[in-house]
Design a protein around this motif. Sequence first.
Motif, PDB file in Angstrom:
ATOM      1  N   ARG A   3    -124.023  -7.148 -15.879  1.00  0.00           N
ATOM      2  CA  ARG A   3    -123.934  -7.805 -17.195  1.00  0.00           C
ATOM      3  C   ARG A   3    -122.870  -7.168 -18.079  1.00  0.00           C
ATOM      4  O   ARG A   3    -122.081  -7.866 -18.709  1.00  0.00           O
ATOM      5  CB  ARG A   3    -125.282  -7.687 -17.909  1.00  0.00           C
ATOM      6  N   LEU A   4    -122.877  -5.844 -18.162  1.00  0.00           N
ATOM      7  CA  LEU A   4    -121.916  -5.162 -19.030  1.00  0.00           C
ATOM      8  C   LEU A   4    -120.484  -5.404 -18.575  1.00  0.00           C
ATOM      9  O   LEU A   4    -119.596  -5.635 -19.407  1.00  0.00           O
ATOM     10  CB  LEU A   4    -122.212  -3.663 -19.080  1.00  0.00           C
ATOM     11  N   GLU A   5    -120.260  -5.363 -17.279  1.00  0.00           N
ATOM     12  CA  GLU A   5    -118.915  -5.632 -16.755  1.00  0.00           C
ATOM     13  C   GLU A   5    -118.479  -7.055 -17.077  1.00  0.00           C
ATOM     14  O   GLU A   5    -117.328  -7.292 -17.435  1.00  0.00           O
ATOM     15  CB  GLU A   5    -118.877  -5.406 -15.235  1.00  0.00           C
ATOM     16  N   THR A   6    -119.404  -8.008 -16.964  1.00  0.00           N
ATOM     17  CA  THR A   6    -119.092  -9.400 -17.274  1.00  0.00           C
ATOM     18  C   THR A   6    -118.732  -9.547 -18.749  1.00  0.00           C
ATOM     19  O   THR A   6    -117.748 -10.211 -19.094  1.00  0.00           O
ATOM     20  CB  THR A   6    -120.292 -10.313 -16.925  1.00  0.00           C
ATOM     21  N   ILE A   7    -119.501  -8.935 -19.617  1.00  0.00           N
ATOM     22  CA  ILE A   7    -119.241  -9.002 -21.057  1.00  0.00           C
ATOM     23  C   ILE A   7    -117.885  -8.384 -21.380  1.00  0.00           C
ATOM     24  O   ILE A   7    -117.079  -8.981 -22.101  1.00  0.00           O
ATOM     25  CB  ILE A   7    -120.378  -8.321 -21.842  1.00  0.00           C
ATOM     26  N   LYS A   8    -117.629  -7.209 -20.834  1.00  0.00           N
ATOM     27  CA  LYS A   8    -116.341  -6.557 -21.081  1.00  0.00           C
ATOM     28  C   LYS A   8    -115.182  -7.408 -20.564  1.00  0.00           C
ATOM     29  O   LYS A   8    -114.158  -7.530 -21.228  1.00  0.00           O
ATOM     30  CB  LYS A   8    -116.307  -5.176 -20.416  1.00  0.00           C
ATOM     31  N   LYS A   9    -115.356  -8.015 -19.402  1.00  0.00           N
ATOM     32  CA  LYS A   9    -114.310  -8.849 -18.801  1.00  0.00           C
ATOM     33  C   LYS A   9    -114.003 -10.052 -19.694  1.00  0.00           C
ATOM     34  O   LYS A   9    -112.843 -10.355 -19.970  1.00  0.00           O
ATOM     35  CB  LYS A   9    -114.745  -9.311 -17.416  1.00  0.00           C
ATOM     36  N   VAL A  10    -115.047 -10.727 -20.169  1.00  0.00           N
ATOM     37  CA  VAL A  10    -114.849 -11.892 -21.038  1.00  0.00           C
ATOM     38  C   VAL A  10    -114.132 -11.468 -22.320  1.00  0.00           C
ATOM     39  O   VAL A  10    -113.154 -12.102 -22.735  1.00  0.00           O
ATOM     40  CB  VAL A  10    -116.199 -12.570 -21.381  1.00  0.00           C
ATOM     41  N   LEU A  11    -114.593 -10.402 -22.942  1.00  0.00           N
ATOM     42  CA  LEU A  11    -113.981  -9.951 -24.194  1.00  0.00           C
ATOM     43  C   LEU A  11    -112.522  -9.549 -23.981  1.00  0.00           C
ATOM     44  O   LEU A  11    -111.653  -9.888 -24.782  1.00  0.00           O
ATOM     45  CB  LEU A  11    -114.783  -8.789 -24.783  1.00  0.00           C
ATOM     46  N   ASP A  12    -112.263  -8.846 -22.881  1.00  0.00           N
ATOM     47  CA  ASP A  12    -110.899  -8.407 -22.605  1.00  0.00           C
ATOM     48  C   ASP A  12    -109.978  -9.599 -22.327  1.00  0.00           C
ATOM     49  O   ASP A  12    -108.873  -9.676 -22.854  1.00  0.00           O
ATOM     50  CB  ASP A  12    -110.908  -7.436 -21.416  1.00  0.00           C
ATOM     51  N   GLU A  13    -110.448 -10.529 -21.518  1.00  0.00           N
ATOM     52  CA  GLU A  13    -109.628 -11.704 -21.180  1.00  0.00           C
ATOM     53  C   GLU A  13    -109.330 -12.564 -22.402  1.00  0.00           C
ATOM     54  O   GLU A  13    -108.313 -13.233 -22.454  1.00  0.00           O
ATOM     55  CB  GLU A  13    -110.344 -12.559 -20.123  1.00  0.00           C
ATOM     56  N   LYS A  14    -110.210 -12.525 -23.372  1.00  0.00           N
ATOM     57  CA  LYS A  14    -110.047 -13.363 -24.569  1.00  0.00           C
ATOM     58  C   LYS A  14    -109.488 -12.570 -25.749  1.00  0.00           C
ATOM     59  O   LYS A  14    -109.620 -12.957 -26.898  1.00  0.00           O
ATOM     60  CB  LYS A  14    -111.382 -14.031 -24.941  1.00  0.00           C
ATOM     61  N   LYS A  15    -108.849 -11.446 -25.439  1.00  0.00           N
ATOM     62  CA  LYS A  15    -108.046 -10.686 -26.398  1.00  0.00           C
ATOM     63  C   LYS A  15    -108.826  -9.917 -27.463  1.00  0.00           C
ATOM     64  O   LYS A  15    -108.286  -9.599 -28.520  1.00  0.00           O
ATOM     65  CB  LYS A  15    -107.017 -11.594 -27.093  1.00  0.00           C
ATOM     66  N   ALA A  16    -110.106  -9.602 -27.214  1.00  0.00           N
ATOM     67  CA  ALA A  16    -110.806  -8.674 -28.108  1.00  0.00           C
ATOM     68  C   ALA A  16    -110.148  -7.302 -27.936  1.00  0.00           C
ATOM     69  O   ALA A  16    -109.604  -6.999 -26.869  1.00  0.00           O
ATOM     70  CB  ALA A  16    -112.281  -8.599 -27.760  1.00  0.00           C
ATOM     71  N   VAL A  35    -122.493  -3.039 -27.407  1.00  0.00           N
ATOM     72  CA  VAL A  35    -121.089  -3.350 -27.129  1.00  0.00           C
ATOM     73  C   VAL A  35    -120.434  -3.626 -28.470  1.00  0.00           C
ATOM     74  O   VAL A  35    -120.968  -4.382 -29.286  1.00  0.00           O
ATOM     75  CB  VAL A  35    -120.958  -4.587 -26.211  1.00  0.00           C
ATOM     76  N   ILE A  36    -119.274  -3.003 -28.697  1.00  0.00           N
ATOM     77  CA  ILE A  36    -118.526  -3.211 -29.928  1.00  0.00           C
ATOM     78  C   ILE A  36    -117.109  -3.625 -29.546  1.00  0.00           C
ATOM     79  O   ILE A  36    -116.498  -3.012 -28.677  1.00  0.00           O
ATOM     80  CB  ILE A  36    -118.476  -1.922 -30.782  1.00  0.00           C
ATOM     81  N   ALA A  37    -116.623  -4.669 -30.211  1.00  0.00           N
ATOM     82  CA  ALA A  37    -115.253  -5.126 -29.970  1.00  0.00           C
ATOM     83  C   ALA A  37    -114.652  -5.575 -31.293  1.00  0.00           C
ATOM     84  O   ALA A  37    -115.343  -6.121 -32.147  1.00  0.00           O
ATOM     85  CB  ALA A  37    -115.232  -6.266 -28.964  1.00  0.00           C
ATOM     86  N   THR A  38    -113.363  -5.346 -31.436  1.00  0.00           N
ATOM     87  CA  THR A  38    -112.652  -5.751 -32.642  1.00  0.00           C
ATOM     88  C   THR A  38    -112.051  -7.140 -32.437  1.00  0.00           C
ATOM     89  O   THR A  38    -111.435  -7.412 -31.405  1.00  0.00           O
ATOM     90  CB  THR A  38    -111.534  -4.737 -32.977  1.00  0.00           C
ATOM     91  N   THR A  39    -112.254  -7.993 -33.439  1.00  0.00           N
ATOM     92  CA  THR A  39    -111.709  -9.349 -33.410  1.00  0.00           C
ATOM     93  C   THR A  39    -110.399  -9.394 -34.196  1.00  0.00           C
ATOM     94  O   THR A  39    -110.146  -8.554 -35.053  1.00  0.00           O
ATOM     95  CB  THR A  39    -112.700 -10.350 -34.026  1.00  0.00           C
ATOM     96  N   LEU A  40    -109.591 -10.386 -33.913  1.00  0.00           N
ATOM     97  CA  LEU A  40    -108.313 -10.535 -34.605  1.00  0.00           C
ATOM     98  C   LEU A  40    -108.486 -11.173 -35.984  1.00  0.00           C
ATOM     99  O   LEU A  40    -107.742 -10.878 -36.912  1.00  0.00           O
ATOM    100  CB  LEU A  40    -107.353 -11.373 -33.761  1.00  0.00           C
ATOM    101  N   ASN A  41    -109.473 -12.065 -36.108  1.00  0.00           N
ATOM    102  CA  ASN A  41    -109.789 -12.730 -37.373  1.00  0.00           C
ATOM    103  C   ASN A  41    -111.133 -13.441 -37.205  1.00  0.00           C
ATOM    104  O   ASN A  41    -111.732 -13.398 -36.125  1.00  0.00           O
ATOM    105  CB  ASN A  41    -108.677 -13.711 -37.785  1.00  0.00           C
ATOM    106  N   SER A  42    -111.603 -14.112 -38.249  1.00  0.00           N
ATOM    107  CA  SER A  42    -112.930 -14.732 -38.179  1.00  0.00           C
ATOM    108  C   SER A  42    -112.996 -15.848 -37.128  1.00  0.00           C
ATOM    109  O   SER A  42    -114.009 -15.979 -36.434  1.00  0.00           O
ATOM    110  CB  SER A  42    -113.353 -15.261 -39.545  1.00  0.00           C
TER     111      SER A  42
END
Length: 107
Positions: A3-16, A35-42
């Motif tokens: 699960r964690l790898e899948t979440i990280k993969k999705v976030l990384d692929e979508k530019k988080a 899990v913490i990720a920074t977004t580019l905007n809202s």
Amino acid sequence: MNRLETIKKVLDEKKAEDIEVIDLTDKDYLVDYVVIATTLNSKHGFALLNYLKTELKPLGEEFLRVDDDDEWTICDLGDMFINLMSESARKKYSLEEFLSQLDNKEV
């Protein structure tokens, strides 16, 4: 893939940005992982949430609760929280620092 790898993969692929997984299994906290990720905007935060739902729900993942605003989206998956935060919110709330100060579980 877990699960964690899948979440990280999705976030990384979508530019988080600055994706971090914090293991709290030995800490006295509500969940086992954060899990913490920074977004580019809202809009990016909203899009990331939709990508996560699209990828995870077919795998049986249940989003128990989602709270969101322009700065911060938090997804409760039961044993895990996913925080999608603007850069300013991430600096302001410094979740990593807060979580690093948690006490260990009593045995």
